[in-house]
Design a protein around this motif. Structure first.
Motif, short mmCIF file in Angstrom:
data_model
loop_
_atom_site.label_atom_id
_atom_site.label_comp_id
_atom_site.label_asym_id
_atom_site.label_seq_id
_atom_site.Cartn_x
_atom_site.Cartn_y
_atom_site.Cartn_z
N ALA A 36 2.94 6.68 0.27
CA ALA A 36 1.59 7.18 -0.01
C ALA A 36 0.97 6.46 -1.18
O ALA A 36 -0.26 6.51 -1.36
N VAL A 37 1.79 5.76 -1.99
CA VAL A 37 1.25 5.10 -3.18
C VAL A 37 1.54 3.62 -3.24
O VAL A 37 0.90 2.89 -4.02
N ILE A 38 2.49 3.12 -2.45
CA ILE A 38 2.89 1.73 -2.58
C ILE A 38 3.38 1.19 -1.24
O ILE A 38 4.00 1.92 -0.46
N GLY A 39 3.08 -0.08 -0.96
CA GLY A 39 3.54 -0.71 0.25
C GLY A 39 5.00 -1.12 0.16
O GLY A 39 5.57 -1.23 -0.93
N ALA A 40 5.62 -1.38 1.30
CA ALA A 40 7.05 -1.68 1.36
C ALA A 40 7.40 -3.00 0.69
O ALA A 40 8.54 -3.21 0.29
N HIS A 41 6.43 -3.91 0.54
CA HIS A 41 6.71 -5.25 0.02
C HIS A 41 6.31 -5.41 -1.45
O HIS A 41 6.42 -6.51 -1.99
N VAL A 42 5.83 -4.35 -2.08
CA VAL A 42 5.31 -4.42 -3.44
C VAL A 42 6.39 -4.00 -4.43
O VAL A 42 7.10 -3.02 -4.22
N SER A 43 6.51 -4.74 -5.52
CA SER A 43 7.44 -4.38 -6.59
C SER A 43 6.70 -3.56 -7.65
O SER A 43 5.64 -3.97 -8.12
N ALA A 44 7.26 -2.42 -8.02
CA ALA A 44 6.61 -1.55 -9.00
C ALA A 44 7.56 -0.44 -9.42
O ALA A 44 8.56 -0.17 -8.75
N THR A 45 7.21 0.21 -10.53
CA THR A 45 7.86 1.45 -10.93
C THR A 45 6.90 2.59 -10.58
O THR A 45 5.70 2.51 -10.87
N ILE A 46 7.43 3.63 -9.98
CA ILE A 46 6.60 4.69 -9.39
C ILE A 46 6.88 6.01 -10.10
O ILE A 46 8.04 6.44 -10.20
N ASP A 47 5.84 6.64 -10.60
CA ASP A 47 5.96 8.01 -11.09
C ASP A 47 4.74 8.79 -10.63
O ASP A 47 3.96 8.31 -9.80
N GLU A 48 4.56 9.98 -11.17
CA GLU A 48 3.48 10.84 -10.71
C GLU A 48 2.10 10.28 -11.01
O GLU A 48 1.11 10.67 -10.36
N ASP A 49 1.99 9.36 -11.97
CA ASP A 49 0.70 8.81 -12.35
C ASP A 49 0.40 7.45 -11.70
O ASP A 49 -0.64 6.86 -11.98
N THR A 50 1.30 6.97 -10.85
CA THR A 50 1.06 5.70 -10.17
C THR A 50 -0.20 5.79 -9.31
O THR A 50 -0.37 6.74 -8.54
N LEU A 51 -1.09 4.83 -9.47
CA LEU A 51 -2.34 4.83 -8.72
C LEU A 51 -2.06 4.58 -7.25
O LEU A 51 -1.47 3.55 -6.90
N PRO A 52 -2.42 5.48 -6.35
CA PRO A 52 -2.10 5.30 -4.93
C PRO A 52 -2.78 4.07 -4.34
O PRO A 52 -3.99 3.87 -4.50
N ALA A 53 -1.99 3.26 -3.64
CA ALA A 53 -2.50 2.09 -2.93
C ALA A 53 -1.66 1.88 -1.67
O ALA A 53 -0.95 0.89 -1.53
N PRO A 54 -1.72 2.84 -0.72
CA PRO A 54 -0.92 2.70 0.51
C PRO A 54 -1.37 1.49 1.31
O PRO A 54 -2.55 1.14 1.30
N GLN A 55 -0.44 0.89 2.04
CA GLN A 55 -0.73 -0.38 2.71
C GLN A 55 -0.39 -0.37 4.19
O GLN A 55 -0.39 -1.43 4.84
#
Length: 311
Positions: free
Chosen positions: A115-134
């Motif tokens: 809901a917040v990150i695509g499968a190919h994106v590297s990132a650290t995810i927490d409750e404040d991560t800006l959603p960018a579904p792909q």
């Protein structure tokens, strides 16, 4: 407490049912396949997304809480954007409005880091991560989160929460982790040296404990929570754990990524390969701060899972 569990025959839903049943919670179980649920609890068919509002009011009548596990997962290769919208967004919205109107307790909605990150994106995810579904699945999960929280807000309530899950492992798992286990089950060396990705995973039991925690936590709910085992682990270590559990020699070869990509592209698995090279770390600090304990023995649990699959 009387809890409605939707998707009660699914991968996580059936474990939620078992956990709550063992805790002595009175249950109503909703599924598209109620005949699979047995007779230990009240069982009902899950209404379709286009069912009348009265069907959802009847489904939630006399309930105190809802755990919403039902939905269309991203392991259905032929699902369309419209399929995901119907099963994940519209169904969740109808259920949440009915629940907000008449249940006295909490609504726990299972979601995904997609809901917040695509499968190919590297990132650290927490409750404040800006959603960018792909992907279509990710977009539908993000929209379902919004519809559930908005439905409760429209009734002046704040006792709904979204639990975002990373890839979940356990008996009956599907998707990339199941594919990795199948790949590990060969005596041949595997060219995993280019798998530089580090991932947060979550055991199915830890996910269920997170659901139970959110149902019973004495403090107010936050709208979003992220779950995960700790620490995150390297993907080549995942494969090695599977191989140990399967009784295979580890035999992992260091092969440059530049040599592997053309091969996997020719096999039509470039997207799968790229998803294994991304680093995605989920931070469950909020859940931990409220008293939830994450799984800490991920590699041992993966090896045991592989061993049990063999037996």
């Amino acid at each position: 407490m009387k809890v409605l569990v939707t998707g009660a025959t699914g991968f996580i839903g059936r474990l939620v049912v078992r956990h709550l049943r063992e805790a002595g919670v009175e249950l109503r179980l909703a599924s598209r396949h109620p005949e699979r649920l047995g007779s230990e609890n009240e069982t009902v068919p899950m209404p379709g997304f286009d069912a009348p509002a009265a069907a959802f009011l009847e489904l939630t009548r006399h309930m105190t809480d809802v755990v919403h596990c039902a939905g269309l997962n991203n392991d259905r290769g032929n699902a369309t954007e419209a399929d995901y919208q119907a099963a994940n967004v519209e169904l969740s919205a109808r259920l949440a409005h009915a629940a907000a109107a008449q249940i006295s307790g909490r609504f726990i909605h299972l979601s995904s880091i997609r809901a917040v990150i695509g499968a190919h994106v590297s990132a650290t995810i927490d409750e404040d991560t800006l959603p960018a579904p792909q992907c279509a699945y990710g977009r539908s999960k993000r929209e379902s989160e919004i519809t559930v929280l908005d439905a409760y807000a429209s009734h002046g309530r704040s006792d709904a929460a979204v639990l975002r899950l990373p890839p979940v492992y356990g008996s009956g798992m599907r998707g990339n982790l199941a594919t990795l286990m199948r790949l590990a089950d060969t005596p041949l060396p595997l060219p995993t040296g280019a798998l530089t990705g580090i991932r947060s995973l979550m055991s199915s039991e830890a996910a269920v404990r997170a659901v139970s925690h959110l149902l019973s936590h004495s403090g107010p709910l936050r709208p979003i929570y992220v779950g995960a085992d700790v620490p995150p682990i390297a993907l080549d270590a995942v494969i090695a754990a599977f191989r140990r559990g399967l009784g295979r020699p580890v035999r992992l070869m260091a092969v440059p990524a530049g040599l592997i990509r053309p091969v996997v592209a020719a096999l039509g698995r470039r997207a799968f390969w790229d998803s294994l090279t991304a680093t995605q770390i989920c931070d469950p600090a909020l859940l931990v701060s409220q008293g939830w304990t994450p799984e800490a023995g991920t590699l041992e649990r993966l090896a045991e899972l592989a061993r049990l699959s063999r037996s």
